[in-house]
Design a protein around this motif. Structure first.
Motif, short mmCIF file in Angstrom:
data_model
loop_
_atom_site.label_atom_id
_atom_site.label_comp_id
_atom_site.label_asym_id
_atom_site.label_seq_id
_atom_site.Cartn_x
_atom_site.Cartn_y
_atom_site.Cartn_z
N SER A 79 47.63 48.77 53.87
CA SER A 79 47.36 48.27 52.52
C SER A 79 48.22 49.00 51.50
N THR A 80 48.62 50.24 51.78
CA THR A 80 49.50 50.95 50.83
C THR A 80 50.83 50.19 50.70
N VAL A 81 51.39 49.81 51.84
CA VAL A 81 52.64 49.05 51.80
C VAL A 81 52.41 47.72 51.06
N GLY A 82 51.31 47.08 51.38
CA GLY A 82 50.98 45.78 50.77
C GLY A 82 50.87 45.88 49.25
N HIS A 83 50.12 46.87 48.76
CA HIS A 83 49.98 47.02 47.30
C HIS A 83 51.34 47.26 46.66
N ASN A 84 52.15 48.06 47.32
CA ASN A 84 53.46 48.38 46.75
C ASN A 84 54.36 47.15 46.62
N LEU A 85 54.11 46.16 47.46
CA LEU A 85 54.92 44.94 47.39
C LEU A 85 54.65 44.15 46.10
N MET A 86 53.60 44.54 45.39
CA MET A 86 53.32 43.87 44.11
C MET A 86 54.19 44.41 42.98
N PHE A 87 54.82 45.57 43.20
CA PHE A 87 55.81 46.02 42.21
C PHE A 87 57.01 45.09 42.34
N ASN A 88 57.49 44.60 41.23
CA ASN A 88 58.65 43.70 41.21
C ASN A 88 58.41 42.38 41.93
N HIS A 89 57.16 42.05 42.20
CA HIS A 89 56.86 40.75 42.81
C HIS A 89 56.99 39.68 41.73
N PRO A 90 57.70 38.57 42.01
CA PRO A 90 57.96 37.61 40.93
C PRO A 90 56.69 36.99 40.34
N TYR A 91 55.60 36.95 41.12
CA TYR A 91 54.39 36.30 40.62
C TYR A 91 53.28 37.28 40.23
N ALA A 92 53.60 38.57 40.27
CA ALA A 92 52.54 39.59 40.10
C ALA A 92 51.76 39.43 38.79
N GLN A 93 52.48 39.31 37.67
CA GLN A 93 51.77 39.31 36.38
C GLN A 93 50.83 38.10 36.27
N ASN A 94 51.28 36.96 36.74
CA ASN A 94 50.39 35.78 36.71
C ASN A 94 49.19 35.96 37.62
N ARG A 95 49.43 36.59 38.74
CA ARG A 95 48.32 36.83 39.68
C ARG A 95 47.26 37.74 39.03
N PHE A 96 47.71 38.80 38.34
CA PHE A 96 46.74 39.70 37.72
C PHE A 96 45.92 38.97 36.65
N LEU A 97 46.61 38.09 35.91
CA LEU A 97 45.90 37.30 34.89
C LEU A 97 44.89 36.36 35.54
N GLN A 98 45.34 35.72 36.63
CA GLN A 98 44.46 34.77 37.33
C GLN A 98 43.19 35.47 37.83
N ALA A 99 43.36 36.68 38.38
CA ALA A 99 42.20 37.40 38.91
C ALA A 99 41.21 37.71 37.78
N LYS A 100 41.75 38.07 36.61
CA LYS A 100 40.90 38.34 35.45
C LYS A 100 40.09 37.10 35.08
N GLU A 101 40.79 35.98 35.03
CA GLU A 101 40.12 34.71 34.69
C GLU A 101 39.09 34.35 35.75
N ASN A 102 39.43 34.63 37.01
CA ASN A 102 38.50 34.30 38.09
C ASN A 102 37.22 35.15 38.03
N ILE A 103 37.32 36.36 37.51
CA ILE A 103 36.11 37.17 37.32
C ILE A 103 35.20 36.49 36.28
N SER A 104 35.80 36.00 35.20
CA SER A 104 34.99 35.30 34.18
C SER A 104 34.33 34.07 34.80
N LYS A 105 35.13 33.34 35.58
CA LYS A 105 34.60 32.09 36.17
C LYS A 105 33.49 32.39 37.16
N ILE A 106 33.72 33.35 38.03
CA ILE A 106 32.72 33.60 39.09
C ILE A 106 31.43 34.12 38.48
#
Ligand code: PMV
Length: 374
Positions: free
Chosen positions: A237-264
């Motif tokens: 998981s350490t390697v996996g998390h690190n792949l989110m640095f410079n990931h082209p979709y990372a920022q949108n994904r973080f926003l989506q997760a935030k919105e999904n917390i509100s929805k759930i």
């Protein structure tokens, strides 16, 4: 995105200070033994992406499990010398386990400013899991939370004045420094980790029990873990998390997760199970999509993972069922369903899903209420 700590310019600074022990000089305890049993957890909205020190890039929410757990006994005795080196041994399922030492060494290094007594004692850490070692089920969440609970029991002996709330919050804070998702394995039944405007008391530093209303259908929720691949994880998981640095979709994904917390939060309150299912399955596939679109890229699902997912979708339509799936960072499938469908789903598992599991193995679990002192 920067990898540096945000503490210097953030109000969390103060909160981090609150976790530093102050009472060490009064330490008069020479030795002792403490034992805790702590559960695994399964995320509904996933944590994937972190910054130093083990702070999540987005909030997550999980069901605490009941049957998949770790039991850890921590025996401690005052060291004879004043060496600055940590002194500990690890016994896992009856055998000395040298391979686990580097992770625990790193954990001790990270937590020593919060629990300085880790330097004063020699520890014998004796641990066992309720689930088979080679099941592909991550044991770091339950393992790190069990060790953290044990350390907090020692802190409580050294400083009996700490409140129960502080005890559990600090246990979760320490567990986070061992393995991020471990901070959600202290309390039950739903736990949120990561700051979110709509979640009372939520913090990047520790998990908090989800205290909003939850409809009856989501109580005693069932989770059967279908063991598709029992091998070691392909990507740590350490390697996996690190792949989110410079990931082209990372920022949108973080926003989506935030919105999904509100929805759930709304779905849990309203008992909106179809919406819950769509969100949970989308979260699982998004987690894997992030891995498939990282550089380097990975596919952690196996053909049998997809066979199972297709069977679940077919079954749900043909039977008007509320069964759904989620995935961790691996090939195993968590089958989630309400308690009132238990009988039917278990029949479905034996008749139509067990054949896709390695050696036909699966583990029935359900939502639990958190760590227990033994
Ligand atoms: O706690 P870690 O660093 O092993 O990360 C686990 C992340 C996932 O299990 C994939 C998702 C989650 O939120 O539990």
């Amino acid at each position: 995105m920067s990898k540096t700590s945000i503490f210097a310019e953030n109000s969390e600074d103060l909160k981090v200070e609150d976790f530093k022990s102050k009472e060490l000089e009064e330490n008069t305890i020479d030795n002792g033994t403490v034992t805790w049993k702590t559960p695994s957890n399964i995320a509904l909205v996933k944590y994937w992406g972190k910054r130093d020190p083990q702070l999540p890039e987005n909030p997550s929410i999980s069901f605490t499990l009941n049957n998949c757990h770790t039991i850890t006994t921590l025996a401690f005795e005052k060291k004879e010398n004043n060496s600055k080196e940590f002194s500990f041994e690890v016994i896992f399922e009856g055998r000395k386990k040298e391979a686990f030492k580097p992770k625990i060494q790193k954990f001790f290094e990270r937590i020593q400013e919060y629990v300085p007594f880790v330097n004063l004692y020699h520890f014998t850490i004796t641990s066992e899991n309720s689930f088979p070692h080679s099941s592909g089920i991550a044991s770091s969440a339950s393992g790190m939370s069990a060790l953290s609970m044990c350390l907090m029991s020692i802190e409580k002996q050294l400083n009996p004045n700490i409140s129960e709330e502080y005890f559990y919050q600090k246990a979760s804070f320490l567990a986070r420094l061992g393995s991020g998702s471990a901070c959600r394995s202290v309390k039950g039944e739903l736990v949120v980790w990561g700051e979110h405007d709509e979640i009372n008391g939520s913090s990047d530093l520790y998990g908090v029990p989800f205290s909003s209303e939850v409809a009856a259908i989501f109580k005693n929720y069932q989770d059967t873990i279908l063991l598709v691949d029992k091998g070691e994880k392909q990507v740590s998981s350490t390697v996996g998390h690190n792949l989110m640095f410079n990931h082209p979709y990372a920022q949108n994904r973080f926003l989506q997760a935030k919105e999904n917390i509100s929805k759930i939060k709304t779905f849990l309150k309203e008992g909106a199970i179809s919406e819950f299912i769509a969100l949970v399955e989308s979260e699982a596939l998004t987690l894997h999509a992030m891995m498939m679109t990282s550089n380097p890229y990975f596919i952690l699902m196996k053909p049998k993972t997809l066979e199972i997912i297709n069977k679940i979708w077919e079954y749900r339509v043909s039977n008007g069922s509320n069964v759904c799936f989620t995935l961790d960072a691996g090939a195993n499938v968590h089958l989630l369903y309400p308690e009132n469908e238990k009988e039917a789903i278990r029949k479905f598992i034996t008749e139509e899903l067990a054949m896709f599991c390695q050696n036909g193995h699966y583990i029935h679990d359900e939502v639990g209420d958190g760590a227990k002192k033994i």
